[in-house]
Write an enzyme that holds these catalytic residues in place. Structure first.
Site, PDB file in Angstrom:
ATOM      1  N   HIS A  33       0.853  -1.180   0.000  1.00 29.56           N
ATOM      2  CA  HIS A  33       0.000   0.000   0.000  1.00 29.56           C
ATOM      3  C   HIS A  33       0.897   1.241   0.000  1.00 29.56           C
ATOM      4  O   HIS A  33       2.132   1.114  -0.106  1.00 29.56           O
ATOM      5  CB  HIS A  33      -0.954  -0.021   1.197  1.00 29.56           C
ATOM      6  CG  HIS A  33      -0.266  -0.291   2.512  1.00 29.56           C
ATOM      7  ND1 HIS A  33       0.663   0.563   3.052  1.00 29.56           N
ATOM      8  CD2 HIS A  33      -0.341  -1.336   3.371  1.00 29.56           C
ATOM      9  CE1 HIS A  33       1.104   0.082   4.197  1.00 29.56           C
ATOM     10  NE2 HIS A  33       0.517  -1.084   4.407  1.00 29.56           N
ATOM     11  N   HIS A  36       4.078   1.260   2.068  1.00 33.23           N
ATOM     12  CA  HIS A  36       5.236   0.589   1.455  1.00 33.23           C
ATOM     13  C   HIS A  36       5.833   1.471   0.346  1.00 33.23           C
ATOM     14  O   HIS A  36       7.050   1.539   0.186  1.00 33.23           O
ATOM     15  CB  HIS A  36       4.822  -0.748   0.846  1.00 33.23           C
ATOM     16  CG  HIS A  36       4.323  -1.750   1.845  1.00 33.23           C
ATOM     17  ND1 HIS A  36       3.009  -2.120   1.919  1.00 33.23           N
ATOM     18  CD2 HIS A  36       4.974  -2.446   2.811  1.00 33.23           C
ATOM     19  CE1 HIS A  36       2.860  -3.019   2.874  1.00 33.23           C
ATOM     20  NE2 HIS A  36       4.027  -3.228   3.445  1.00 33.23           N
ATOM     21  N   SER A 191      -2.155   0.032   6.819  1.00 35.53           N
ATOM     22  CA  SER A 191      -1.685  -1.296   7.222  1.00 35.53           C
ATOM     23  C   SER A 191      -2.302  -2.307   6.269  1.00 35.53           C
ATOM     24  O   SER A 191      -3.452  -2.130   5.829  1.00 35.53           O
ATOM     25  CB  SER A 191      -2.158  -1.589   8.653  1.00 35.53           C
ATOM     26  OG  SER A 191      -2.178  -2.980   8.886  1.00 35.53           O
ATOM     27  N   ARG A 193      -3.407  -5.010   7.091  1.00 31.31           N
ATOM     28  CA  ARG A 193      -4.541  -5.624   7.799  1.00 31.31           C
ATOM     29  C   ARG A 193      -5.808  -4.764   7.724  1.00 31.31           C
ATOM     30  O   ARG A 193      -6.883  -5.259   8.041  1.00 31.31           O
ATOM     31  CB  ARG A 193      -4.177  -5.913   9.259  1.00 31.31           C
ATOM     32  CG  ARG A 193      -3.185  -7.062   9.386  1.00 31.31           C
ATOM     33  CD  ARG A 193      -3.024  -7.546  10.813  1.00 31.31           C
ATOM     34  NE  ARG A 193      -2.269  -8.776  10.879  1.00 31.31           N
ATOM     35  CZ  ARG A 193      -0.956  -8.873  11.135  1.00 31.31           C
ATOM     36  NH1 ARG A 193      -0.243  -7.785  11.334  1.00 31.31           N
ATOM     37  NH2 ARG A 193      -0.359 -10.049  11.170  1.00 31.31           N
TER      38      ARG A 193
END
Ligand code: PAF
Length: 286
Positions: A33, A36, A191, A193
């Site tokens: 994402h 990164h 994140s 997640r």
């Protein structure tokens, strides 16, 4: 270039090394994402060549954690890396990294274990062995890629602190660069997640950054008593959909606990929202 084998990676990057080109490594578990991308951007700015590793590391997940369910989006990750000037995406299989026999039985593997005083708190408290798994894989990636610099996000602040400690203690000749947390406009820290959350879960999750912002605001107003700063969070925790795992304030480098906060203190929070474990942190000083 997508490479899955350790030998091929070594062969591919050896001309870079012979030409004295600097190599930056961005270790990831994929599902890339914008957080990164900010690491990739920092690596591109500082290094001649950039290697991104995409590897969901089995040995850093506990038996009841989301290893099997962790998002795996290699094709999209590769596209994103290529579009952003990454030279090599290194994505080995677990068997390539650990050997067939070692994936499920980790009693036959040499581990790198950070000191207990760094892992007996925050995420390490509930994720037993997690940082042994992280340090072991990061050390392996360092040995395989032999980068000059490696880039990690401050979102996983405990991980970053532990990796810096490992590099110092083991005399690893790699500069570790910590990159700032990337947030949505709402304040939610990016994140992989977050993909598990519904829109309403994402809304509930805003409480993490709100609590942290408020602690920092109180610190800036002159409150330094750590217990008092932590108590300011309770007024935000009135939502049954958010389950607090921890809220702590420690030194940003040593993770030491003090009675009073200073500019180097950092507030760390972990909560469960819709069963998803989310973490965030903020430094109290500038
Ligand atoms: O932060 C992560 O994504 C992982 O813990 C890391 C550093 C890539 C090691 O598997």
């Amino acid at each position: 270039m997508l490479i899955k084998k350790i030998n091929e990676l070594r062969e591919y990057i050896s001309p870079y090394k012979s030409n004295n080109e600097s190599i930056g490594l961005v270790p990831t578990m994929g599902a890339l994402h914008n957080g990164h991308l900010s690491l990739i951007k920092a690596a591109k700015e500082k290094c001649d060549r950039v290697v991104v590793s995409v590897f969901v590391n089995p040995i850093q997940f506990g038996p009841n954690e989301d290893y099997n369910k962790y998002p795996r989006t290699l094709d999209a990750d590769y596209e994103l890396c290529s579009a952003n000037g990454v030279d090599v995406v290194f994505s080995p299989s677990p068997a390539e990294m650990y050997g067939e026999g070692n994936i499920l039985s980790n009693d036959n593997l040499t581990y790198v274990c950070p000191p207990f005083s760094y892992t007996d708190k925050l995420c390490g408290k509930s994720r037993i062995g997690h940082f042994d798994g992280v340090c072991t894989v990061v050390n392996k990636l360092f040995n395989i890629v032999q980068p000059d610099l490696a880039f990690f996000g401050e979102k996983d602040a405990q991980q970053l602190i532990i990796i810096k400690k490992m590099v110092k203690d083991l005399n690893i000749p790699i500069e570790i660069i910590g990159c700032p947390i990337v947030r949505e406009d709402t304040g939610l820290a990016l994140s992989s997640r977050n993909k598990y959350l519904t829109e309403s879960g994402k809304n509930d999750a805003l409480v993490l950054s709100k609590i942290l912002q408020n602690i920092r605001k109180c610190y800036k107003q002159g409150i330094t008593d750590i217990e008092y700063l932590k108590e300011t969070a309770f007024s935000f925790l009135n939502n049954n959909n958010v389950e607090l795992e921890y809220l702590e304030i420690y030194d940003s480098d040593s993770l030491e606990c003090t009675k009073f906060a200073n500019d180097n203190s950092r507030a760390f929070i972990a909560c469960r929202v819709e069963g998803v474990r989310l973490i965030d942190n903020i430094k109290l000083g500038d």
